[in-house]
Design an enzyme around this catalytic site. Structure first.
Site, short mmCIF file in Angstrom:
data_model
loop_
_atom_site.label_atom_id
_atom_site.label_comp_id
_atom_site.label_asym_id
_atom_site.label_seq_id
_atom_site.Cartn_x
_atom_site.Cartn_y
_atom_site.Cartn_z
N SER A 29 0.85 -1.20 0.00
CA SER A 29 0.00 0.00 0.00
C SER A 29 0.88 1.24 0.00
O SER A 29 2.07 1.17 0.28
CB SER A 29 -0.89 0.00 1.24
N LYS A 30 0.26 2.37 -0.29
CA LYS A 30 1.07 3.59 -0.34
C LYS A 30 1.65 3.93 1.04
O LYS A 30 2.70 4.52 1.15
CB LYS A 30 0.29 4.74 -0.94
N ARG A 31 0.94 3.50 2.08
CA ARG A 31 1.44 3.76 3.45
C ARG A 31 2.73 2.99 3.72
O ARG A 31 3.59 3.45 4.47
CB ARG A 31 0.40 3.35 4.51
#
Ligand code: GLU
Length: 507
Positions: free
Chosen positions: A264-266
């Site tokens: 994920s972008k996180r």
């Protein structure tokens, strides 16, 4: 007749393009190139609520940076346009109506509140509400109305959606190029909304209609779309387009570097690596995201790394140009299981591309950085520096920062190193060395090595006793390449100047 290969990358402009999206674009591109087909870019922007301004431009710029040339589509044009779904609005209604007429779809007038209430009621009984063959007879839809009742509602402008009439209890045996046979039972699926009375189609309808009208031969997309496959195939069937239905290939997920689940972008922010091809600032939250481009990755390295996330050439080879990838790529060599993302491997790829770059090209990049700081340096020397130093770095910026000592004299001397190597007897020794350096004009590696070594040997000194403080004086610290290389590059005048400065500064 063999069908022409036509594939599309069909992102929704809901934010920056994640590297998984770039990989989908890349595999479509490679597939098209491999078969001499067409690579299309279609923007799927029918969901106005999720539209993010700037996202479309970002997608186009990213593909450009990666070198994935679009043959047809938004930003390029082509004979099957427009390629932005919001500009094709008018097209979809007739297809939705065609399905209603053929009995494959129906009008539904249930309000969001009514459906919500039903959902809650079911939850209370420990069940899940599904709008399908089992529930639709009790709901407010055209299947339960007389033609007159329906007409009256429509004439009154009552809001509606058109839903697909999912067949009951049918086992669908579908084929995926990567996964082989996949089975679905239609009873587990719901009557998906295809069209809304605001005039907008949903993703499913627009996607199928456009793939058909744009003569798409293969749909290559992420695994998250596999659950939509049965609906899509049933839509082709309902339209009577089965003969020209594209073949499907669902790409494996890209997994987190550690732990479970999808990257994920996180994860990128947490672990300090970019998940986006280029920098992106979220226009709503103002949040800023790193990009491979700005972080100093070469697009070729980024693409090479992505190609191996889920595909393998069947050999040990790891470095491929885009042309080579196009030649070798096949969906048969795409894995079914998820591909774990490895940020260190991404750096490794960049390193490989950095060291393979001609020194002249690297020098241009370094000179750009120098010029940006209002400095300059002889090009031939910068090329020498690049050739001498590049093995050590993953990024040009690292090389540039680390090689600063070539371009400018040290402003200060590393405290630890000078304490360690600049001893009481050092100034006398360095003064002698300075005289020696003044006496020669040939600063080539071979000559300075010979002259200085002979002098050191003549004095019966350890090499380090001279070279370490010499290094501190010239570079400012005890690191760096061979001193004879350094002084050859900076030359006599600069060497003497730095020595004198060190002698007057270091105590
Ligand atoms: N618009 C969809 C997406 O954002 C496209 C899925 C597909 O390729 O069918 O991924």
């Amino acid at each position: 007749m063999e069908r022409k290969v036509r594939v599309r990358f069909a992102p929704s402009p809901t934010g920056a393009l994640h590297l998984g999206g770039v990989r989908t674009a890349l595999f479509n591109y490679l597939f098209a190139r491999h078969y001499g087909g067409d690579f299309l870019l279609r923007i799927e922007d029918t969901d106005q609520n999720r539209y993010v301004p700037g996202a479309e431009e970002y997608i186009i710029e990213s593909l450009k940076w990666c070198g994935l040339t679009v043959d047809e589509g938004v930003g390029t044009g082509g004979e099957y346009g427009p390629y932005r779904q919001s500009e094709r609005k008018e097209i979809y209604k007739q297809y939705a109506l065609q399905l209603v007429e053929s009995g494959n779809a129906y009008y539904s007038f249930d309000t969001a509140e009514e459906l919500d209430a039903l959902r809650k009621e079911c939850e209370g009984r420990g069940e899940t509400f599904i709008y399908n063959a089992r529930s639709r007879s009790g709901l407010k839809n055209s299947l339960n109305m007389t033609p007159e009742e329906l007409k009256a509602l429509l004439d009154n402008g009552a809001p509606y959606v058109i839903r697909f009439k999912m067949p009951e209890n049918e086992v669908l045996e579908l084929h995926d190029i990567i996964r082989g046979e996949v089975h679905f039972n239609s009873s587990l699926l719901d009557d998906k909304v295809l069209y809304k009375s605001d005039g907008m189609p949903t993703y499913h309808l627009a996607n199928i209609v456009d793939d058909h009208l744009m003569k798409i031969s293969h749909v290559i997309r992420g695994e998250e779309w596999l659950p939509s496959l049965p609906l899509h195939v049933l839509l082709y069937r309902a339209f009577g387009w089965e003969d020209t239905m594209p073949q499907f290939a669902h790409l494996p997920l890209i997994l987190k570097p550690v732990g479970n689940g999808k990257l994920s972008k996180r994860d990128g922010n947490k672990m300090g690596f970019p998940v986006f091809p280029m920098e992106f600032t979220d226009p709503e939250t103002g949040e800023k995201w790193h990009g491979y481009k700005e972080d100093g990755y070469f697009p070729e390295a980024f693409i090479n790394m992505l190609a191996l996330l889920g595909w393998n050439p069947g050999t040990e080879q790891e470095i491929f140009s885009l042309e080579e990838l196009s030649r070798l790529f096949s969906l048969e060599h795409v894995n079914k299981s998820g591909a774990r993302f490895n940020p260190d491997k991404a750096k490794w790829f960049n390193h490989k591309y950095l060291i393979a770059k001609p020194d002249a090209e690297l020098a241009t990049l370094v000179l750009e950085k120098l010029n940006a700081q209002g400095m300059t340096f002889e090009r031939a020397k910068v090329e020498r520096i690049c050739s001498l130093m590049k093995e050590r770095y993953n990024f040009v910026e690292e090389l540039f920062q680390d090689c600063m000592f070539f371009f400018s004299a040290p402003q200060e001397y590393n405290e630890k190193d000078s304490k360690k190597y600049w001893k009481e007897d050092t100034p006398a020794l360095m003064k002698e060395l300075l005289e020696l350096l003044k006496s020669i004009d040939d600063y080539s590696f071979a000559n300075t090595e010979k002259v200085i070594s002979e002098w050191i040997n003549g004095k019966q000194l350890g090499f380090g006793k001279v070279m370490n403080p010499f290094r501190v004086a010239i570079i400012g610290s005890a690191k760096g390449p061979h001193m004879f290389d350094v002084i050859e590059i900076i030359g006599k005048e600069e060497t003497l100047r730095r020595m004198e400065k060190a002698l007057s500064t270091l105590k």
